[in-house]
Enzyme design. Structure first.
Site, PDB file in Angstrom:
ATOM      1  N   GLN A   1       0.827  -1.219   0.000  1.00 12.15           N
ATOM      2  CA  GLN A   1       0.000   0.000   0.000  1.00 12.15           C
ATOM      3  C   GLN A   1       0.861   1.269   0.000  1.00 12.15           C
ATOM      4  OE1 GLN A   1      -3.897  -0.083   2.210  1.00 12.15           O
ATOM      5  NE2 GLN A   1      -2.740  -1.463   3.529  1.00 12.15           N
TER       6      GLN A   1
ATOM      7  N   TYR B   1       3.551  -9.671  16.217  1.00 10.57           N
ATOM      8  CA  TYR B   1       3.745  -8.580  15.253  1.00 10.57           C
ATOM      9  C   TYR B   1       4.329  -7.348  15.947  1.00 10.57           C
ATOM     10  CZ  TYR B   1       2.474  -4.708  12.137  1.00 10.57           C
ATOM     11  OH  TYR B   1       2.498  -3.582  11.364  1.00 10.57           O
TER      12      TYR B   1
END
Length: 282
Positions: free
Chosen positions: A11, A126
């Site tokens: 993105q 994460y």
């Protein structure tokens, strides 16, 4: 300058490529895994030396938050080790690096916007790997800028905005979390901020960037449907407990952006204005 941009198919990487045309004073090397494997230290060293790289913008990351819980090794390679290799390669040359990080370095238990000085406390694989990546970049490249962002979306790739538009058209009813609060970030606005930093000159440190304003995922979905003209899908609010996920999400992800605004003299757009711009392009 010769600038290496990693993760160019993502993105943010795609938005960076669009803005490169407006910043033709530099030469860009846009890479993804096919052009440069950032987990290969020797390949990075060669690429940086062969192309006289002055700066790196690392947009590459392992971002599948739930899958990361069972793929810790791969997640650590991409989010912690690879940034260290990039930082070391460019740092040796006296160059600079921009590392994209995340609100997940915080546990989300705060109730006022997080500043760069707040203690980190990630509670997911994460988040933990991204925090190690931050520390590695600062360790190996003196002239580095860490940008923590949140709730990223754009016209490219898979993201929350596109998913909610698709589901809104397909389903008569949707349940969306209302007790997780944060701010969406249009990847194009983040790319604009990165170019502002590059063109002014990197001031080393940790920075926060998202759009302005505060909402829940539920409110975000309602706005997406309203702006996209979707009126026949009933959106109802869900508690986090009703939608269990492998990775823990921060309940509060609002980032204080004072530092990046003051350092680089940038204005940050309001989330709803940027959302409307993105949906218009979609």
């Amino acid at each position: 300058m010769n600038i290496l941009v990693t993760g160019c198919n993502g993105q943010l990487g795609n938005e960076m490529q669009l803005l490169e045309k407006k910043n033709p004073q530099h030469k860009y090397f846009n890479t993804d895994v096919a052009e440069l494997d950032i987990t290969d230290q020797d390949a990075i060293e060669r690429f940086v030396a062969d192309n006289d790289i002055d700066g790196i913008v690392n947009c590459a990351a392992y971002t599948a938050v739930d899958k990361a819980e069972e793929n810790e090794e791969l997640c650590a390679r991409l989010n912690a080790e690879a940034p260290a290799y990039l930082a070391a390669a460019v740092g040796k040359r006296g160059g600079w690096m921009v590392q994209i990080s995340t609100d997940y370095v915080f546990d989300g238990t705060q109730h006022i916007p997080y500043t760069e000085d707040d203690d980190t406390c990630p509670n997911s694989v994460y988040g933990k790997t991204k925090l190690v990546g931050e520390l590695n970049v600062q360790k190996f490249c003196e002239n580095s800028m860490i940008i923590r962002t949140a709730w990223l979306y754009s016209t490219f790739g898979n993201n929350f905005v596109k998913t909610m538009i698709r589901l809104g058209k397909e389903k008569p009813e949707l349940g969306v979390i209302f007790d997780q609060i944060g701010t969406p970030t249009y990847a194009r606005d983040l790319a604009v901020a990165i170019f502002a930093a590059i063109n002014k000159g990197i001031v080393p440190g940790v920075y926060h960037f998202s759009n302005e304003g505060v909402i829940s995922w539920y409110d975000f979905t309602k706005a997406i449907h309203r702006i996209a003209g979707i009126s026949n899908c009933h959106v109802r609010p869900l508690h986090t407990a009703e939608y269990p996920t492998p990775a823990k999400r921060p309940h509060y992800s609002v980032l204080d952006k004072t530092k990046i605004k003051q350092t680089y003299g940038i204005e940050v757009p309001y989330w709803e204005e940027s959302l409307a711009e993105c949906i218009k392009k979609l």
